[in-house]
Scaffold this active site. Structure first.
Site, mmCIF file in Angstrom:
data_model
loop_
_atom_site.group_PDB
_atom_site.id
_atom_site.type_symbol
_atom_site.label_atom_id
_atom_site.label_comp_id
_atom_site.label_asym_id
_atom_site.label_seq_id
_atom_site.Cartn_x
_atom_site.Cartn_y
_atom_site.Cartn_z
ATOM 1 N N GLY A 125 0.786 -1.226 0.000
ATOM 2 C CA GLY A 125 0.000 0.000 0.000
ATOM 3 C C GLY A 125 0.817 1.274 0.000
ATOM 4 N N GLY A 127 2.582 2.412 -2.767
ATOM 5 C CA GLY A 127 2.781 2.938 -4.107
ATOM 6 C C GLY A 127 3.984 2.361 -4.812
ATOM 7 N N ASP A 175 3.266 -0.536 -14.255
ATOM 8 C CA ASP A 175 3.786 -1.285 -13.117
ATOM 9 C C ASP A 175 4.252 -2.671 -13.533
ATOM 10 O OD1 ASP A 175 2.974 0.939 -11.753
ATOM 11 O OD2 ASP A 175 1.310 -0.035 -10.717
#
Length: 395
Positions: A125, A127, A175
């Site tokens: 959490g 990033g 990502d």
């Protein structure tokens, strides 16, 4: 370097399955130097894999149709039949992996029984894209162990599809791509339309990238993320209605947005304005890296934070505080929010000889303001997903 994580994962595997793992894989998190929220908006991004990993300990099971997954860090496990059609389950973390299996099944590929235990040094959490590391790491494992003959590009796309279909976040490809294609000491510029990419040396001699983890994650990340996608899609439709030749945001200018502002409305206009400016900034950041101009790179990072906070509106009070206070310190070239938003980390470009002092100062200020103990991560740019054995990577 990775032995503590590998040893921890190995011991947990031994405890869970009463046997020895046959393979270890390391799947990295990522940072994004610039280009936040443009990966799903026709733009260019500037990511890199980092030396924070999910480690998978794995063993094939020839005599079973069952895949058993053990999430070491949260002490949970999940089993499923590899030959059945997969569907989302209540355990949220398992959906990232089930989505991968479903995507592979739809590609007409077959996998076998498996035992998997995994542990992570990627802060959840924050990033740093632990989700992409989980999805793509698992896809990479299945490809390697069952000879699926998937390309790296296909592995990245499978990871993205898993997040879309089983998790419900309409993420872009950045990502997953960074996790799969990362190279040590290189940043890549990725064209999120064509998936063409080029590597650049991360020449930051005398400077260091440091992440400040706010340790907050506001609950509207997923809804906010999907709302932003709707806003920009509305803006794109309005632009195309006037300029049919403009198929994506990289063709759009600020002048065109000003012309269409009234029709768009204030919110949609601000979202689109951020994207147009951020796509331009990525090009300028590549030049800054190529010409070894870290001061200019830092300035662009700070501009991006202003856009994310005021125009795209995905920051929060805690992250804004971290960025604003960091920028008051000597030895800071730039600072900004990183990742999906509403919490997570700021990424900061700091003078190496000032980084520890700055980190301690901001840590103290943040604790006094919010009563939260901020975490500090010094990161190095690393390789993408690899198998690991006997202290060496298998490429």
């Amino acid at each position: 370097m990775h032995n503590p994580l590998i040893n921890h994962t190995c011991k947990a595997f031994q405890s869970a399955f009463q046997s020895e793992p046959e393979h270890f894989f390391l799947s990295p998190g990522r940072i994004n130097i610039l280009g936040e929220h443009v990966d799903y908006n026709d733009g260019f991004v500037l990511p890199a894999a980092i030396d924070k990993y999910i480690c998978f300990a794995v063993k094939k099971k020839q005599d079973t149709e069952t895949c058993t997954l053990v999430a070491i860090d949260i002490e949970e496990s999940f089993s499923f039949n590899i030959n059945e059609q997969q569907s989302p389950v209540e355990k949220a973390w398992a959906n990232y992996l089930l989505g991968v299996v479903e995507a592979i099944q739809k590609n007409g590929k077959t996998i076998g029984g498996l035992q998997v235990a995994f542990s992570s040094t990627i802060p959840m959490g924050s990033g740093l894209s632990s989700s992409a590391a989980l999805e793509c790491g698992f896809a990479y494992i299945l490809n390697a162990l069952f000879d699926l003959q998937l390309s790296k590009k296909e592995i990245a796309l499978i990871g993205q599809k898993a997040e879309h279909t089983f998790v419900g976040v309409q993420c872009g490809i950045m990502d997953q791509f960074a996790t799969v294609f990362g190279k040590e000491n290189k940043v890549m510029i990725l064209d999120c339309n064509s998936l063409e990419h080029r590597y650049y040396d991360a020449r930051l001699e005398g400077y260091r990238l440091v992440l400040f983890d706010s340790c907050v994650k506001h609950t509207h990340l997923t809804s906010g993320y999907n709302d932003r996608r709707k806003d920009v899609e509305q803006g794109k439709q309005i632009i195309r209605s006037h300029y049919p030749e403009m198929t994506n945001f990289r063709d759009v200018t600020e002048e065109i947005l000003i012309e269409l502002k009234k029709e768009m409305g204030e919110v949609v206009y601000r979202r689109c304005l951020y994207l147009v400016k951020e796509i331009r900034r990525v090009g300028e950041a590549v030049q800054a890296l190529s010409e070894n101009r870290p001061e200019d790179l830092g300035h662009l990072m700070t501009e991006t934070h202003t856009g994310l906070s005021k125009e795209y509106e995905v920051s929060c009070n805690e992250i804004d505080f971290l960025v604003e206070e960091t920028l008051t310190e000597e030895g800071v070239l730039g600072a900004r929010m990183m990742g999906g938003g509403f919490g997570g980390c700021s990424i900061n470009l700091l003078r190496e000889d000032q980084a520890d002092r700055i980190s301690k100062t901001i840590e103290k200020k943040y604790r006094e303001a919010f009563g939260i103990q901020m975490k500090v991560y010094n990161v190095n740019i690393s390789e993408g997903i690899k198998e690991y054995t006997a202290n060496a990577f298998i490429i």
